[in-house]
Scaffold this motif. Structure first.
Motif, short mmCIF file in Angstrom:
data_model
loop_
_atom_site.label_atom_id
_atom_site.label_comp_id
_atom_site.label_asym_id
_atom_site.label_seq_id
_atom_site.Cartn_x
_atom_site.Cartn_y
_atom_site.Cartn_z
N ASN A 185 27.67 -33.00 65.52
CA ASN A 185 26.19 -32.57 66.47
C ASN A 185 26.34 -33.91 67.29
O ASN A 185 27.16 -34.76 67.74
N PRO A 186 25.26 -33.35 68.09
CA PRO A 186 25.30 -33.90 70.13
C PRO A 186 24.97 -35.28 70.10
O PRO A 186 24.29 -35.52 69.35
N PHE A 225 29.33 -35.76 71.76
CA PHE A 225 29.36 -35.62 70.02
C PHE A 225 29.93 -36.07 69.09
O PHE A 225 30.70 -36.96 70.03
N LEU A 241 34.74 -28.04 69.66
CA LEU A 241 33.58 -28.99 68.79
C LEU A 241 34.94 -28.80 66.71
O LEU A 241 35.09 -29.91 66.48
#
Length: 166
Positions: free
Chosen positions: A62-63, A69, A111
């Motif tokens: 999730n940013p 992040f 990510l």
């Protein structure tokens, strides 16, 4: 002499300098940890053969801002013998990462592959210690191929989108 690509990248950054790619771990934390041994102390007795162990792994990101992040690595391990659950351990281990200077098309692999790869050794230690602290032998997880997990997730998402469109 700078190439046209370098000049375009520098102009896109707006400062005349090309930003160096960087990936930094700002924080690591245990978000959730649960260990259950519902049959203890009977589940601690010796057995003729090893229990079955089911392991599930998941990664979410999730940013927090444009360049920060929150990546969560979720590990679940359930040991059972016949119908009896010996133990169940669940861990959500998180990390806050500062990521900058990478092309947009590299962000998802960073990510979902690189960040969990950096978190895994710490989560593995916690997963090993929880059963040991509960009276069982430590649960030593094998290394996880996060690249393969990511490719499988992308393939599943593409297959699901084809089914929804049809």
């Amino acid at each position: 002499m700078a190439s046209n690509d370098d000049a375009a990248a520098a102009a896109a950054n707006g400062n005349g300098k090309q930003e160096q790619p960087s990936l930094n771990v700002l924080a690591q934390y245990v978000k959730d940890l649960s260990f259950e041994s519902p049959g203890a102390p009977n589940s601690l007795r010796g057995r003729d053969k090893a229990p079955g162990i089911a392991i599930n792994v998941n990664v979410n990101a999730n940013p927090l801002s444009d360049k920060q992040f929150d990546v969560n690595l979720t590990l679940n391990a359930k040991a059972s013998f016949d119908q009896e659950v010996l133990f169940n351990v669940e861990l959500v281990y998180g990390g806050v990462f500062a990521i900058s200077g990478f092309p947009q098309e590299h962000m998802l692999p960073i990510l979902f592959i690189e960040c969990p790869r950096l978190l895994f050794p710490f989560a593995r230690k916690i997963i090993a210690d929880a059963p040991r602290n509960g009276g069982f032998p430590p649960l030593m997880l094998d290394p996880i191929d996060f690249a393969q997990m990511f490719q499988q997730r992308i393939a599943e998402d593409q297959a699901a989108s084809k089914v929804q469109v049809s």
